[in-house]
Write an enzyme that holds these catalytic residues in place. Structure first.
Site, PDB file in Angstrom:
ATOM      1  N   SER A  32     -74.462 -53.018 -11.540  1.00  0.00           N
ATOM      2  CA  SER A  32     -74.023 -51.970 -11.512  1.00  0.00           C
ATOM      3  C   SER A  32     -72.698 -51.635 -11.945  1.00  0.00           C
ATOM      4  O   SER A  32     -72.251 -50.564 -12.308  1.00  0.00           O
ATOM      5  CB  SER A  32     -74.140 -51.108 -10.115  1.00  0.00           C
ATOM      6  OG  SER A  32     -73.493 -52.248  -9.213  1.00  0.00           O
ATOM      7  N   LYS A  51     -80.999 -42.222  -8.530  1.00  0.00           N
ATOM      8  CA  LYS A  51     -80.091 -42.169  -9.594  1.00  0.00           C
ATOM      9  C   LYS A  51     -80.866 -41.139 -10.521  1.00  0.00           C
ATOM     10  O   LYS A  51     -80.822 -40.234 -10.763  1.00  0.00           O
ATOM     11  CB  LYS A  51     -79.555 -43.615  -9.927  1.00  0.00           C
ATOM     12  CG  LYS A  51     -78.757 -44.350  -8.873  1.00  0.00           C
ATOM     13  CD  LYS A  51     -78.450 -45.693  -9.213  1.00  0.00           C
ATOM     14  CE  LYS A  51     -78.089 -46.607  -8.102  1.00  0.00           C
ATOM     15  NZ  LYS A  51     -76.920 -46.002  -7.333  1.00  0.00           N
ATOM     16  N   HIS A 100     -80.563 -49.238 -11.232  1.00  0.00           N
ATOM     17  CA  HIS A 100     -79.886 -48.678 -12.533  1.00  0.00           C
ATOM     18  C   HIS A 100     -80.821 -48.697 -13.689  1.00  0.00           C
ATOM     19  O   HIS A 100     -80.261 -47.977 -14.626  1.00  0.00           O
ATOM     20  CB  HIS A 100     -78.538 -49.279 -12.772  1.00  0.00           C
ATOM     21  CG  HIS A 100     -77.550 -48.835 -11.807  1.00  0.00           C
ATOM     22  ND1 HIS A 100     -76.968 -47.540 -11.935  1.00  0.00           N
ATOM     23  CD2 HIS A 100     -77.089 -49.488 -10.490  1.00  0.00           C
ATOM     24  CE1 HIS A 100     -75.874 -47.545 -11.063  1.00  0.00           C
ATOM     25  NE2 HIS A 100     -76.048 -48.739 -10.024  1.00  0.00           N
TER      26      HIS A 100
END
Ligand SMILES: Cc1ncc(COP(=O)(O)O)c(C=O)c1O
Length: 393
Positions: free
Chosen positions: A182, A241, A210
């Site tokens: 990340s 996300k 991610h």
């Protein structure tokens, strides 16, 4: 009068101020999108994980509103008592189909998914072999499990192999990596790690927070990107996300998921997702399937911006994803870079110790599919001006 037993915290904060590492929370005064308003300033936003712009996608908005009309605003219970609605089960079924696994369990966050899973499936007799840059939620899960933690240098599969070879063959082992790291935006070495796990009988776990919505066909993640289907025992994804809403999930076989239904503490002891989040997440899966061009746009923007930063002469590490760090060195320098960019209308957060190593403080940038070329060029021009001003380029 009673002396404040928490006074020592004030001293810690004073120290952060002296080191110029004290941060005020930046306040978003508009929607979470590529161009927005933060602390009364109109900015190009390079700080969110909203990779695909789904936080404001009309289909997700409509789904969330419909959920409120049909189901209300909350569930009033944990999943194991009265907080499992038919829509929770439907989301898990849709995610399992999407990730090509037998079953999925959804948690309230990616953090809860990692911490809740690692702590549930291991005991103090077991060992975790973990990349040194794995996310904090994995580290906390390891600590909660009370298993022995063996950390290997970042992406160093040979070092991981040596650690494993020194352990008794009969001991249960979990080999764990982030899919996308990340803070650096590089990828975990999944093919080599999967091979190592198979060779040595480790459980293989990947945190694809991610990568969800970013890598692989229709955003299925790094397991799909590397063709590792069936070789990762525990996959974690996030709905917070690229998916644009909130939550995390674990994908795997039926035994794993049913065990987590019984033993994962955030699942047992924390209230389930509100219906609006559940239906928004399902709408996000529809968008990933129906509008893959959004993911293409994310990658076009990523290439444009990353190349622009590199052409300017910034140190951007080894990123392979839309996360591009701009390494500044010490913490105060990264914060200065971030503050000066902000004055010029570019919001890119400074990240310092303890989130990253003391000498690798940085401004972390994330482009999204919804940035325009003008937004990105504006940001590059600001980076160029500030980078020269503070001697980074
Ligand atoms: C690698 C990684 N794993 C897990 C998480 C936690 O996800 P969430 O924000 O959904 O709790 C994050 C994000 O903060 C992350 O970067």
């Amino acid at each position: 009068m009673r002396t404040d037993p928490l006074a020592y915290l004030g001293k810690e904060l004073d120290l952060l101020k002296e080191q110029r590492l004290y941060r005020h929370l930046r306040i978003l005064e508009d929607e979470q999108k590529a161009h927005t308003t933060v602390d009364h300033r109109s900015v190009v936003n390079l700080s969110s994980n909203n990779y695909l712009g789904l936080t404001t996608h009309p289909k997700l908005r409509q789904a969330a509103l419909r959920a409120i009309e049909e189901y209300g605003v909350g569930t009033g219970s944990v999943r194991t008592i009265a907080g499992t609605m038919d829509i929770h089960m439907e989301l898990e079924r849709r995610l399992a189909e999407f990730k090509r696994v037998e079953k999925v369990v959804v948690f309230q966050s990616g953090f809860a998914a990692n911490a809740g899973t690692v702590s549930a499936i291991l005991t103090k007799e077991d060992v975790v072999i973990s990349d040194e840059l794995n996310h904090a939620s994995i580290i906390d899960g390891c600590r909660l499990s009370r298993a022995t933690i063996k950390v290997f240098p970042h992406k160093d599969v040979d070092a991981a192999r040596k650690v494993i070879r020194d352990l008794p063959a009969s001991q249960r082992k979990l080999l764990i990596t982030d899919g996308v790291f990340s803070m650096d935006g590089d990828l975990g070495p999944l093919p080599a790690l999967c091979e190592l796990a198979e060779e040595t009988g480790c459980i293989m776990m990947v945190d694809d927070a991610h990568a969800s919505g970013v890598f692989g066909k229709n955003g299925r993640g790094t397991i799909d990107h590397f063709g590792m289907h069936g070789r990762v025992d525990v996959q974690v994804g996030t709905l917070s996300k690229a998916i644009g809403a909130l939550g995390g999930y674990v994908a795997g076989n039926t035994n794993l998921i049913e065990f987590l239904y019984h033993r994962a503490r955030p699942f047992l002891f924390s209230t389930s997702h509100p219906p609006s989040v559940v239906l928004a997440c399902m709408a996000a899966i529809d968008v990933l399937m129906d509008e893959p061009e959004i993911i293409e746009r994310l990658w076009e923007n990523t290439r444009f911006f990353k190349e622009g930063l590199q052409r300017l002469g910034f140190k951007t590490g080894l990123s392979e994803s839309p996360i591009t760090p701009v390494i500044a060195g010490e913490g105060a320098k990264a914060m200065l870079l971030s503050d000066k960019l902000f004055e010029r209308g570019v919001f890119a957060q400074g990240i310092a110790f303890p989130t990253v190593a003391r000498d690798k403080a940085r401004v972390r940038t994330i482009v999204t599919a919804t940035h325009t070329r003008e937004d990105l060029q504006y940001a590059l021009d600001a980076f160029a001006a500030v980078g020269r001003e503070i001697g980074l380029i």
